[in-house]
Design a protein around this motif. Sequence first.
Motif, PDB file in Angstrom:
ATOM      1  N   LEU A   1      18.849  -0.815   2.047  1.00 18.76           N
ATOM      2  CA  LEU A   1      19.841  -1.751   2.853  1.00 18.76           C
ATOM      3  C   LEU A   1      19.163  -2.896   3.529  1.00 18.76           C
ATOM      4  O   LEU A   1      19.637  -4.124   3.688  1.00 18.76           O
ATOM      5  N   ASP A   2      17.826  -2.603   3.997  1.00 14.13           N
ATOM      6  CA  ASP A   2      17.159  -3.782   4.801  1.00 14.13           C
ATOM      7  C   ASP A   2      16.200  -4.627   3.814  1.00 14.13           C
ATOM      8  O   ASP A   2      15.253  -5.325   4.305  1.00 14.13           O
ATOM      9  N   LEU A   3      16.583  -4.399   2.503  1.00 15.21           N
ATOM     10  CA  LEU A   3      15.555  -5.484   1.717  1.00 15.21           C
ATOM     11  C   LEU A   3      15.976  -6.969   1.940  1.00 15.21           C
ATOM     12  O   LEU A   3      16.914  -7.144   2.337  1.00 15.21           O
ATOM     13  N   LYS A   4      14.819  -7.707   1.923  1.00 18.17           N
ATOM     14  CA  LYS A   4      14.836  -9.069   2.300  1.00 18.17           C
ATOM     15  C   LYS A   4      14.119  -9.957   1.253  1.00 18.17           C
ATOM     16  O   LYS A   4      13.606  -9.359   0.441  1.00 18.17           O
TER      17      LYS A   4
ATOM     18  N   ARG B   1       0.700  -1.187  -0.040  1.00 13.57           N
ATOM     19  CA  ARG B   1       0.018   0.043   0.092  1.00 13.57           C
ATOM     20  C   ARG B   1       1.045   1.237  -0.186  1.00 13.57           C
ATOM     21  O   ARG B   1       0.633   2.163  -0.616  1.00 13.57           O
ATOM     22  N   LYS B   2       1.910   1.133   0.828  1.00  8.49           N
ATOM     23  CA  LYS B   2       2.739   2.375   0.626  1.00  8.49           C
ATOM     24  C   LYS B   2       3.262   2.850  -0.665  1.00  8.49           C
ATOM     25  O   LYS B   2       3.472   3.916  -0.834  1.00  8.49           O
ATOM     26  N   LEU B   3       3.384   1.901  -1.519  1.00  4.40           N
ATOM     27  CA  LEU B   3       3.935   2.145  -2.844  1.00  4.40           C
ATOM     28  C   LEU B   3       3.058   3.322  -3.444  1.00  4.40           C
ATOM     29  O   LEU B   3       3.442   4.075  -4.360  1.00  4.40           O
ATOM     30  N   SER B   4       1.774   3.117  -3.118  1.00  6.01           N
ATOM     31  CA  SER B   4       0.944   4.123  -3.714  1.00  6.01           C
ATOM     32  C   SER B   4       1.201   5.577  -3.512  1.00  6.01           C
ATOM     33  O   SER B   4       0.854   6.388  -4.121  1.00  6.01           O
ATOM     34  N   GLN B   5       1.734   5.731  -2.179  1.00  8.94           N
ATOM     35  CA  GLN B   5       2.275   6.930  -1.797  1.00  8.94           C
ATOM     36  C   GLN B   5       3.470   7.544  -2.478  1.00  8.94           C
ATOM     37  O   GLN B   5       4.004   8.688  -2.491  1.00  8.94           O
ATOM     38  N   ASN B   6       4.148   6.513  -3.016  1.00 10.73           N
ATOM     39  CA  ASN B   6       5.375   6.737  -3.808  1.00 10.73           C
ATOM     40  C   ASN B   6       5.340   7.638  -4.945  1.00 10.73           C
ATOM     41  O   ASN B   6       5.290   6.748  -5.987  1.00 10.73           O
ATOM     42  N   GLU B   7       4.692   8.619  -5.132  1.00  6.23           N
ATOM     43  CA  GLU B   7       4.098   9.558  -6.292  1.00  6.23           C
ATOM     44  C   GLU B   7       5.058   9.375  -7.531  1.00  6.23           C
ATOM     45  O   GLU B   7       6.322  10.022  -7.123  1.00  6.23           O
ATOM     46  N   ASP B   8       5.091   8.947  -8.519  1.00  5.80           N
ATOM     47  CA  ASP B   8       6.166   8.789  -9.419  1.00  5.80           C
ATOM     48  C   ASP B   8       5.529   9.097 -10.765  1.00  5.80           C
ATOM     49  O   ASP B   8       4.446   8.202 -11.126  1.00  5.80           O
ATOM     50  N   PRO B   9       5.925  10.198 -11.562  1.00  2.00           N
ATOM     51  CA  PRO B   9       5.173  10.229 -12.780  1.00  2.00           C
ATOM     52  C   PRO B   9       5.201   9.102 -13.892  1.00  2.00           C
ATOM     53  O   PRO B   9       4.612   9.392 -14.917  1.00  2.00           O
ATOM     54  N   ALA B  10       6.151   8.148 -13.643  1.00  2.00           N
ATOM     55  CA  ALA B  10       6.124   7.084 -14.685  1.00  2.00           C
ATOM     56  C   ALA B  10       4.988   6.605 -14.803  1.00  2.00           C
ATOM     57  O   ALA B  10       4.835   5.976 -15.739  1.00  2.00           O
TER      58      ALA B  10
ATOM     59  N   THR C   1      10.051  -0.599  -3.755  1.00  2.00           N
ATOM     60  CA  THR C   1       9.880  -1.543  -2.987  1.00  2.00           C
ATOM     61  C   THR C   1       8.864  -0.914  -1.588  1.00  2.00           C
ATOM     62  O   THR C   1       9.025   0.404  -1.502  1.00  2.00           O
ATOM     63  N   ALA C   2       8.504  -1.789  -0.826  1.00  2.00           N
ATOM     64  CA  ALA C   2       7.877  -1.237   0.245  1.00  2.00           C
ATOM     65  C   ALA C   2       8.561  -0.770   1.473  1.00  2.00           C
ATOM     66  O   ALA C   2       8.284  -0.223   2.349  1.00  2.00           O
ATOM     67  N   ARG C   3      10.085  -0.998   1.240  1.00  2.00           N
ATOM     68  CA  ARG C   3      11.100  -0.431   2.212  1.00  2.00           C
ATOM     69  C   ARG C   3      11.714   0.912   1.940  1.00  2.00           C
ATOM     70  O   ARG C   3      12.582   1.153   2.444  1.00  2.00           O
ATOM     71  N   ASP C   4      11.303   1.363   0.720  1.00  2.00           N
ATOM     72  CA  ASP C   4      11.781   2.837   0.012  1.00  2.00           C
ATOM     73  C   ASP C   4      11.626   3.829   1.223  1.00  2.00           C
ATOM     74  O   ASP C   4      10.607   3.727   1.794  1.00  2.00           O
ATOM     75  N   GLY C   5      12.665   4.546   1.493  1.00  2.00           N
ATOM     76  CA  GLY C   5      12.474   5.888   2.278  1.00  2.00           C
ATOM     77  C   GLY C   5      13.809   5.519   3.311  1.00  2.00           C
ATOM     78  O   GLY C   5      14.103   6.825   3.745  1.00  2.00           O
ATOM     79  N   GLY C   6      14.296   4.515   3.421  1.00  2.00           N
ATOM     80  CA  GLY C   6      15.195   4.418   4.303  1.00  2.00           C
ATOM     81  C   GLY C   6      16.752   4.266   3.457  1.00  2.00           C
ATOM     82  O   GLY C   6      16.748   4.705   2.456  1.00  2.00           O
ATOM     83  N   PRO C   7      17.678   3.950   4.252  1.00  2.00           N
ATOM     84  CA  PRO C   7      19.194   4.010   3.619  1.00  2.00           C
ATOM     85  C   PRO C   7      19.217   2.977   2.557  1.00  2.00           C
ATOM     86  O   PRO C   7      18.558   1.931   2.710  1.00  2.00           O
ATOM     87  N   THR C   8      19.816   3.363   1.521  1.00  2.00           N
ATOM     88  CA  THR C   8      20.183   2.364   0.495  1.00  2.00           C
ATOM     89  C   THR C   8      21.637   2.152  -0.048  1.00  2.00           C
ATOM     90  O   THR C   8      22.450   2.927   0.432  1.00  2.00           O
TER      91      THR C   8
END
Length: 403
Positions: free
Chosen positions: A367-370, A14-23, A334-341
């Motif tokens: 970095l916390d991608l699983k 669901r968080k991804l829908s907040q990741n507004e991307d014009p793509a 990803t749903a973990r976007d927003g933190g360190p990468t």
Amino acid sequence: MFRPKSGSSARSIRKLSQNEDPAVKSNTIERITDYITNYELPSPCLVLDVDAVEENYKEMASLFPSAKIYYAVKANPAEMLVKRLDQLGSCFDTASPGEFDMCIRLGIAPERISYGNTIKKQADIAYAYAQGIRLFAFDSENELEKIAASAPGSRVYCRILVESGGAEWPLSRKFGCAPEMALELLIKAQGLGLDAYGVSFHVGSQQVNLDRWEPAIAKVAEMFAQAKKQGVNLRLIDMGGGFPTHYRTDVEPIKSYEQKISAAMDKHFGTDLPDIILEPGRSLVGGAGIIQAEVVLISRKSTEEKTRWVYLDIGKFSGLAETMDEAIKYHIVTARDGGPTGPVVLAGPTCDSADIMYEKTHYEMPLDLKEGDKVLILATGAYTTTYSSVNFNGFAPLGIVCI
Ligand SMILES: Cc1ncc(COP(=O)(O)O)c(C=O)c1O
């Protein structure tokens, strides 16, 4: 349709829908993520928002009111999508009997179908003619003779070679011939009893250089004038596709392309406009789709190595063929976007060393991608399902659901 989902794994998506991307337009992201949230999908799977295709089609049709749109079926032949475009009044550019048979089966009149591939078997030309198709492309003498023999009296257009620099997925020298030769062939076409209808070109797919159309249009206008002197009345300019989808980097809106093309048509044809065909594929469907895939493995090649290898359950052989030479650079969230990468190499799941999507192009992932995490690959509505292999390494072809 798929089973409604229970449980909570969907919440993170669901968080991804907040990741507004014009793509992908925000209402499309919302519709697709809603679907992904509520339904259990196989992985990987393309979810295509047919309403978004309709919006793109209507935009293009209103920007180019004097053109006929022939949707390039090869970009995505999903039946629900083709039916919607049919209802909207689109015509269809097809590359093979498989494509035009499907269109005809869906009730599309053969008068609204072109056989736009310049490389056709004689028997397939005869079959298309028997189905009622009367509009054929060619770019060589032998192909012209095949059409004259098996589709007598049909309308033909000759594809010319044009400059395609600036296209992220160029179509190279495989298609088209020198304009001088095209002119001779069109004159010959008339002599063979065909209707020498006009000229086509394609400036390369995902063409981000808006100045590629004008020289091509100028060349076609010159050919029209020369043909007239020799008693051949060319009446069609077919500008192919080339209009872009937004991937990782900004692209100009279709309106800017229209302004350049209209100015070039005014300059070179004035008020005496010929019939105009556009064959958009990518720009209509690319931004209307999102692939949901999954992380299979995260590894490093040595203990010191900072770059992680992230292996997805989708790769070059299961839909992402346009990552060949890292040409098309998809936006992955990803749903973990927003933190360190940190930097990653992205690869597919098969036992083939060519199955690496991005090694030279810089990609970062959380970095916390699983393993097991879902990823969404944006703007993947075009040239994905059909590029997916049948069963390479035993993996199923890319699934699709149209919503
Ligand atoms: C003949 C023809 N027309 C149209 C298209 C669609 O081009 P695009 O997806 O760039 O719009 C293609 C793509 O390969 C093509 O070969």
